[in-house]
Scaffold this motif. Structure first.
Motif, PDB file in Angstrom:
ATOM      1  N   ALA A 127       0.921  -1.202   0.089  1.00 26.29           N
ATOM      2  CA  ALA A 127      -0.045   0.023   0.095  1.00 26.29           C
ATOM      3  C   ALA A 127       0.951   1.337   0.093  1.00 26.29           C
ATOM      4  CB  ALA A 127      -0.973   0.010   1.021  1.00 26.29           C
ATOM      5  N   LYS A 128       2.150   1.096   0.636  1.00 22.91           N
ATOM      6  CA  LYS A 128       2.783   2.422   1.068  1.00 22.91           C
ATOM      7  C   LYS A 128       3.474   2.332  -0.536  1.00 22.91           C
ATOM      8  CE  LYS A 128       6.837   4.070   3.653  1.00 22.91           C
ATOM      9  NZ  LYS A 128       7.724   3.544   4.878  1.00 22.91           N
ATOM     10  N   GLU A 129       3.897   1.523  -1.225  1.00 24.14           N
ATOM     11  CA  GLU A 129       4.320   1.525  -2.590  1.00 24.14           C
ATOM     12  C   GLU A 129       3.436   2.241  -3.545  1.00 24.14           C
ATOM     13  OE1 GLU A 129       5.373  -1.540  -6.050  1.00 24.14           O
ATOM     14  OE2 GLU A 129       6.265  -2.066  -4.129  1.00 24.14           O
ATOM     15  N   ILE A 130       2.115   1.981  -3.422  1.00 25.00           N
ATOM     16  CA  ILE A 130       1.224   2.512  -4.434  1.00 25.00           C
ATOM     17  C   ILE A 130       1.085   3.928  -4.103  1.00 25.00           C
ATOM     18  CG2 ILE A 130      -1.370   2.503  -4.971  1.00 25.00           C
ATOM     19  CD1 ILE A 130      -1.098  -0.703  -4.533  1.00 25.00           C
ATOM     20  N   SER A 131       1.054   4.272  -2.708  1.00 26.02           N
ATOM     21  CA  SER A 131       0.533   5.655  -2.269  1.00 26.02           C
ATOM     22  C   SER A 131       1.706   6.557  -3.159  1.00 26.02           C
ATOM     23  CB  SER A 131       0.530   5.645  -0.823  1.00 26.02           C
ATOM     24  OG  SER A 131       1.731   5.395  -0.162  1.00 26.02           O
ATOM     25  N   LYS A 132       2.994   6.060  -2.867  1.00 29.25           N
ATOM     26  CA  LYS A 132       4.154   6.890  -3.236  1.00 29.25           C
ATOM     27  C   LYS A 132       3.938   7.231  -4.842  1.00 29.25           C
ATOM     28  CE  LYS A 132       7.541   5.923   0.266  1.00 29.25           C
ATOM     29  NZ  LYS A 132       8.842   5.436   0.448  1.00 29.25           N
ATOM     30  N   GLN A 133       3.597   6.161  -5.503  1.00 28.93           N
ATOM     31  CA  GLN A 133       3.657   6.293  -6.985  1.00 28.93           C
ATOM     32  C   GLN A 133       2.380   7.186  -7.463  1.00 28.93           C
ATOM     33  OE1 GLN A 133       2.616   2.242  -8.044  1.00 28.93           O
ATOM     34  NE2 GLN A 133       4.974   1.608  -8.041  1.00 28.93           N
ATOM     35  N   LYS A 134       1.156   7.164  -6.694  1.00 33.63           N
ATOM     36  CA  LYS A 134       0.040   7.673  -7.026  1.00 33.63           C
ATOM     37  C   LYS A 134      -0.003   9.123  -6.262  1.00 33.63           C
ATOM     38  CE  LYS A 134      -1.500   4.287  -9.596  1.00 33.63           C
ATOM     39  NZ  LYS A 134      -2.808   3.633  -9.243  1.00 33.63           N
ATOM     40  N   LYS A 135       0.871   9.383  -5.513  1.00 33.41           N
ATOM     41  CA  LYS A 135       1.041  10.574  -4.573  1.00 33.41           C
ATOM     42  C   LYS A 135      -0.271  10.700  -3.818  1.00 33.41           C
ATOM     43  CE  LYS A 135       4.195  13.229  -7.518  1.00 33.41           C
ATOM     44  NZ  LYS A 135       4.866  11.989  -8.240  1.00 33.41           N
ATOM     45  N   LEU A 136      -0.503   9.718  -3.298  1.00 36.62           N
ATOM     46  CA  LEU A 136      -1.940   9.571  -2.202  1.00 36.62           C
ATOM     47  C   LEU A 136      -1.439   9.326  -0.986  1.00 36.62           C
ATOM     48  CD1 LEU A 136      -4.049   7.536  -4.572  1.00 36.62           C
ATOM     49  CD2 LEU A 136      -4.413   9.945  -4.163  1.00 36.62           C
ATOM     50  N   GLU A 137      -2.446   9.904   0.066  1.00 36.06           N
ATOM     51  CA  GLU A 137      -1.916   9.587   1.479  1.00 36.06           C
ATOM     52  C   GLU A 137      -2.131   8.060   1.769  1.00 36.06           C
ATOM     53  OE1 GLU A 137      -3.301  11.970   5.150  1.00 36.06           O
ATOM     54  OE2 GLU A 137      -4.976  10.634   4.628  1.00 36.06           O
ATOM     55  N   LEU A 138      -1.142   7.587   2.633  1.00 41.75           N
ATOM     56  CA  LEU A 138      -1.270   6.141   3.207  1.00 41.75           C
ATOM     57  C   LEU A 138      -2.085   5.862   4.654  1.00 41.75           C
ATOM     58  CD1 LEU A 138      -0.191   3.188   2.849  1.00 41.75           C
ATOM     59  CD2 LEU A 138       1.601   3.943   4.240  1.00 41.75           C
ATOM     60  N   SER A 139      -3.016   5.033   4.141  1.00 46.56           N
ATOM     61  CA  SER A 139      -4.100   5.137   5.345  1.00 46.56           C
ATOM     62  C   SER A 139      -4.312   3.584   5.576  1.00 46.56           C
ATOM     63  CB  SER A 139      -5.269   5.808   5.025  1.00 46.56           C
ATOM     64  OG  SER A 139      -6.220   4.929   3.955  1.00 46.56           O
ATOM     65  N   VAL A 140      -4.696   3.309   6.957  1.00 44.51           N
ATOM     66  CA  VAL A 140      -5.032   1.861   7.429  1.00 44.51           C
ATOM     67  C   VAL A 140      -6.309   1.903   7.948  1.00 44.51           C
ATOM     68  CG1 VAL A 140      -4.531   0.024   8.945  1.00 44.51           C
ATOM     69  CG2 VAL A 140      -2.726   1.190   7.611  1.00 44.51           C
ATOM     70  N   LEU A 141      -7.398   0.945   7.729  1.00 42.27           N
ATOM     71  CA  LEU A 141      -8.593   0.635   8.369  1.00 42.27           C
ATOM     72  C   LEU A 141      -8.306  -0.799   9.012  1.00 42.27           C
ATOM     73  CD1 LEU A 141     -11.380   1.784   8.461  1.00 42.27           C
ATOM     74  CD2 LEU A 141     -12.060   0.289   6.972  1.00 42.27           C
ATOM     75  N   THR A 142      -8.506  -0.394  10.554  1.00 40.05           N
ATOM     76  CA  THR A 142      -8.605  -1.683  11.446  1.00 40.05           C
ATOM     77  C   THR A 142      -9.719  -1.600  12.305  1.00 40.05           C
ATOM     78  OG1 THR A 142      -7.217  -3.070  12.547  1.00 40.05           O
ATOM     79  CG2 THR A 142      -7.136  -0.687  13.210  1.00 40.05           C
ATOM     80  N   PHE A 143      -9.880  -2.627  13.030  1.00 36.81           N
ATOM     81  CA  PHE A 143     -11.226  -2.938  13.923  1.00 36.81           C
ATOM     82  C   PHE A 143     -10.676  -3.020  15.297  1.00 36.81           C
ATOM     83  CE2 PHE A 143     -11.606  -4.755   9.628  1.00 36.81           C
ATOM     84  CZ  PHE A 143     -12.360  -3.833   9.165  1.00 36.81           C
TER      85      PHE A 143
END
Length: 289
Positions: free
Chosen positions: A41-57
């Protein structure tokens, strides 16, 4: 990293959130499989210049749906700390209750992905969502109606075993703590504090202490273990005994060098290295009287 408890986040505040790549999962222990997922997810966020987020419970669904005690590997606070160190920019924590569990898969996607401006999702091949776990990685893209891309992480294996929190719990329950680092990335640790101090008159250089472990950690099964103990910002190699008290409570006792001026309620972290052989255990009992 900003941590947001979603049940408390007003819907009108969600419009201000930045688009993100989101990793989905419970992430108990954050083992090597979880780490690979979040790094993807971090790799994609850097490529797309998007924020890296996580959803957990939290808590674990089993505690709500089956009303059974769940043996956590790490408390939520430790999970937050690890995710922060991994570079996650925004962590969403959903309070898992019966109302949340009853959401239809389409509603889960609408309320917890679309409203949070998620542009790409990364999750494990076996991730499920929505009432009865009817939502799967096969239905996620359709439920999103093209609003986000879906990245499915394949099963991560080592030594022919799927790397999972369940496997780590099995290793703990069988006392095979030395193998856990292969799947977790480090030796398993528990957090807690000292509850009792006992003088040992025939061993003047050490103090015997009793240790309470956090309810959100799981102890290895009964036995004698070699461990590294963090107390007063100092790591000390110790022998730890895990046993069942007469009251039926799993307890840990260890001996700490007396030059470390310890007191009751002192915070202690134990890194479990290996289980002592039966021969070593008998010898230790003999030496310690």
């Amino acid at each position: 990293m900003k941590t947001i408890f979603l049940n408390d986040l007003a819907s009108n505040s969600r419009s201000e959130l930045r688009p993100s790549v989101m990793a989905l999962g419970f992430f108990d222990g954050i083992h090597l499989g979880h780490q690979k997922l979040i790094e993807k997810a971090k790799e994609i966020s850097k490529q797309k210049k998007l924020e890296l987020s996580v959803l957990t419970f939290f808590p674990h669904p089993k505690e709500i749906l089956s009303q059974e005690k769940f043996h956590y590997l790490i408390p939520l606070e430790k999970k937050i700390e690890i995710l922060r160190d991994m570079g996650v920019e925004r962590l969403y924590v959903v309070r898992f209750d019966k109302e949340f569990a009853s959401l239809a898969p389409e509603l889960f996607v609408k309320e917890y992905l679309l409203s949070l401006h998620v542009k790409e999702v990364v999750a494990g091949f076996d991730f499920t969502y929505g009432s009865g776990g009817l939502g799967t990685m096969q239905t996620l893209e359709a439920n999103g109606k093209g609003a986000f891309l879906v990245n499915k992480l394949s099963k991560v294996e080592l030594n022919g075993n799927k790397i999972s929190s369940t496997l780590i719990r099995k290793l703990l329950s069988s006392g095979q703590v030395n193998q856990i680092a292969d799947y977790l990335g480090d030796y398993y640790q528990t957090q807690g504090y000292i509850t009792n101090l006992y003088p040992i008159y025939n061993l003047k250089t050490v103090s015997r202490i009793r240790y309470y472990v956090s309810a959100f950690n799981t102890l290895p099964n009964a036995g004698t273990y070699e461990a590294d103990v963090l107390i007063k910002k100092q790591w000390v190699r110790c022998i730890c005994h895990v046993f069942l008290t007469k009251a039926g409570k799993v307890t840990v006792e260890m001996k700490i060098p007396r030059e470390i001026n310890i007191r009751s309620r002192e915070e202690v972290t134990i890194k479990w290295l290996s289980k002592c052989s039966e021969k070593t255990t008998i010898l230790l009992k003999h030496l310690n009287g």
